[in-house]
Design a protein around this motif. Structure first.
Motif, PDB file in Angstrom:
ATOM      1  N   GLU A  27       0.942  -1.226  -0.021  1.00 21.29           N
ATOM      2  CA  GLU A  27      -0.198   0.031   0.122  1.00 21.29           C
ATOM      3  C   GLU A  27       0.977   1.291  -0.050  1.00 21.29           C
ATOM      4  O   GLU A  27       0.707   2.157  -0.616  1.00 21.29           O
ATOM      5  CB  GLU A  27      -0.807  -0.004   0.887  1.00 21.29           C
ATOM      6  CG  GLU A  27      -1.846   1.239   1.176  1.00 21.29           C
ATOM      7  CD  GLU A  27      -2.474   1.187   2.479  1.00 21.29           C
ATOM      8  OE1 GLU A  27      -3.315   2.298   2.857  1.00 21.29           O
ATOM      9  OE2 GLU A  27      -2.452   0.390   3.474  1.00 21.29           O
ATOM     10  N   ALA A  30       2.359   1.696  -3.315  1.00 19.43           N
ATOM     11  CA  ALA A  30       1.483   2.218  -4.152  1.00 19.43           C
ATOM     12  C   ALA A  30       1.098   3.696  -3.968  1.00 19.43           C
ATOM     13  O   ALA A  30       1.021   4.381  -5.025  1.00 19.43           O
ATOM     14  CB  ALA A  30       0.150   1.413  -4.162  1.00 19.43           C
ATOM     15  N   LEU A  31       1.147   4.264  -2.705  1.00  9.68           N
ATOM     16  CA  LEU A  31       0.945   5.596  -2.343  1.00  9.68           C
ATOM     17  C   LEU A  31       2.090   6.430  -2.894  1.00  9.68           C
ATOM     18  O   LEU A  31       1.736   7.479  -3.556  1.00  9.68           O
ATOM     19  CB  LEU A  31       0.780   5.752  -0.988  1.00  9.68           C
ATOM     20  CG  LEU A  31       0.529   7.228  -0.357  1.00  9.68           C
ATOM     21  CD1 LEU A  31      -0.679   7.796  -0.906  1.00  9.68           C
ATOM     22  CD2 LEU A  31       0.433   7.006   1.010  1.00  9.68           C
ATOM     23  N   TYR A  34       2.024   6.649  -6.647  1.00  7.31           N
ATOM     24  CA  TYR A  34       0.728   7.535  -6.990  1.00  7.31           C
ATOM     25  C   TYR A  34       1.326   9.186  -6.782  1.00  7.31           C
ATOM     26  O   TYR A  34       1.063   9.945  -7.836  1.00  7.31           O
ATOM     27  CB  TYR A  34      -0.436   7.399  -6.183  1.00  7.31           C
ATOM     28  CG  TYR A  34      -1.465   8.315  -6.041  1.00  7.31           C
ATOM     29  CD1 TYR A  34      -1.920   8.776  -7.460  1.00  7.31           C
ATOM     30  CD2 TYR A  34      -2.069   8.615  -5.244  1.00  7.31           C
ATOM     31  CE1 TYR A  34      -3.248   9.641  -7.597  1.00  7.31           C
ATOM     32  CE2 TYR A  34      -3.328   9.595  -5.008  1.00  7.31           C
ATOM     33  CZ  TYR A  34      -3.691  10.100  -6.318  1.00  7.31           C
ATOM     34  OH  TYR A  34      -4.834  10.875  -6.523  1.00  7.31           O
ATOM     35  N   TYR A  73      -3.384   2.057  -5.551  1.00  7.36           N
ATOM     36  CA  TYR A  73      -3.206   2.641  -4.530  1.00  7.36           C
ATOM     37  C   TYR A  73      -4.598   2.358  -3.404  1.00  7.36           C
ATOM     38  O   TYR A  73      -4.594   1.602  -2.383  1.00  7.36           O
ATOM     39  CB  TYR A  73      -2.853   4.081  -4.266  1.00  7.36           C
ATOM     40  CG  TYR A  73      -3.057   4.706  -2.759  1.00  7.36           C
ATOM     41  CD1 TYR A  73      -2.484   3.988  -1.735  1.00  7.36           C
ATOM     42  CD2 TYR A  73      -4.178   5.413  -2.561  1.00  7.36           C
ATOM     43  CE1 TYR A  73      -2.788   4.425  -0.432  1.00  7.36           C
ATOM     44  CE2 TYR A  73      -4.547   5.920  -1.389  1.00  7.36           C
ATOM     45  CZ  TYR A  73      -3.586   5.318  -0.032  1.00  7.36           C
ATOM     46  OH  TYR A  73      -3.849   5.755   1.147  1.00  7.36           O
ATOM     47  N   ARG A  76      -4.927  -1.428  -2.980  1.00  7.96           N
ATOM     48  CA  ARG A  76      -4.087  -1.961  -2.075  1.00  7.96           C
ATOM     49  C   ARG A  76      -4.648  -1.344  -0.571  1.00  7.96           C
ATOM     50  O   ARG A  76      -4.476  -2.224   0.480  1.00  7.96           O
ATOM     51  CB  ARG A  76      -2.417  -1.260  -2.187  1.00  7.96           C
ATOM     52  CG  ARG A  76      -2.000  -1.701  -3.347  1.00  7.96           C
ATOM     53  CD  ARG A  76      -1.836  -3.364  -3.553  1.00  7.96           C
ATOM     54  NE  ARG A  76      -0.981  -3.887  -4.525  1.00  7.96           N
ATOM     55  CZ  ARG A  76      -1.131  -4.922  -4.792  1.00  7.96           C
ATOM     56  NH1 ARG A  76      -1.662  -5.908  -4.201  1.00  7.96           N
ATOM     57  NH2 ARG A  76      -0.099  -5.339  -5.690  1.00  7.96           N
ATOM     58  N   HIS A  77      -5.038  -0.195  -0.502  1.00  3.87           N
ATOM     59  CA  HIS A  77      -5.686   0.388   0.726  1.00  3.87           C
ATOM     60  C   HIS A  77      -6.872  -0.243   1.109  1.00  3.87           C
ATOM     61  O   HIS A  77      -6.998  -0.864   2.358  1.00  3.87           O
ATOM     62  CB  HIS A  77      -6.091   2.032   0.707  1.00  3.87           C
ATOM     63  CG  HIS A  77      -6.651   2.520   1.685  1.00  3.87           C
ATOM     64  ND1 HIS A  77      -5.952   2.844   2.725  1.00  3.87           N
ATOM     65  CD2 HIS A  77      -8.017   2.759   2.255  1.00  3.87           C
ATOM     66  CE1 HIS A  77      -6.702   3.148   4.044  1.00  3.87           C
ATOM     67  NE2 HIS A  77      -8.024   3.345   3.380  1.00  3.87           N
TER      68      HIS A  77
END
Length: 203
Positions: A27, A30-31, A34, A73, A76-77
């Motif tokens: 996560e 991915a953040l 992003y 993201y 994943r979150h």
């Protein structure tokens, strides 16, 4: 004695934590991806404005990449949240550990360790009580003999016949259980009154 249910619970917690940590990392990655794409987009717009260039194609590409990165993201979150709420690897619950402890471990532990220990304790207490009674019976037996001897001798010799009973406080503290011994027992300490007694002396 092993508490298998607790060992299973601990192993499960470790595995659950490991998977959770992996999800948090995915996560976070991915953040970061992003946010990096958004920063790149902002930098590209600024460059287009400053340089007066038409960077529409590059911006369109970044726009698409930002959308994909945002979706990744959010996936994943959501994945991590669902995992946290459902705890799919949790087969052994805290209640299972408590039930196993009370209904399985305690009976088994009592049978294997605790009951023999308290039986030995009761046996030692019983033997001590018998030994105390035997001690006083022995002293009475001696006193009967001494009384008979005193009766036959003149008063001059009455006090010359010595005793065998324990006389000093130190002797009594060694052979009888004292309040100091009980205090030592309460804190699981070997009685100080027995510190100089060796096991070979008891044979």
């Amino acid at each position: 004695m092993k508490f298998e249910k607790l060992e299973q619970f601990i192993e499960q917690k470790q595995n659950t934590g490991k998977v959770f940590d992996e999800m948090v990392k995915r996560e976070q990655d991915a953040l970061e991806h992003y946010q990096a794409k958004k920063s790149e987009y902002e930098a590209t717009i600024a460059r287009a404005a400053i340089e007066g260039k038409d960077l529409t194609k590059e911006l369109d590409r970044l726009d698409e990449e930002i959308s994909k990165a945002k979706a990744a993201y959010e996936r994943r979150h959501k994945e991590r949240n669902i995992y946290s709420q459902t705890r799919p690897l949790e087969k052994v619950k805290s209640e299972d550990v408590v039930n196993s402890f009370n209904n399985e471990l305690i009976p088994a532990f009592k049978e294997v360790r605790f009951n023999p220990a308290i039986k030995q304790l009761l046996k030692a207490k019983y033997e001590f009580a018998k030994a105390v009674q035997d001690y006083y019976a022995t002293v009475r037996e001696f006193e009967d003999i001494r009384y008979e001897a005193r009766s036959e001798l003149s008063d001059h010799y009455y006090y010359q016949l010595k005793e065998v009973a324990l006389q000093t406080v130190k002797e009594q503290e060694l052979y009888f259980i004292t309040t100091a011994d009980l205090r030592d027992f309460e804190v699981n300490k070997f009685p100080a009154s027995l510190q100089y007694v060796k096991e070979e002396d008891l044979k």
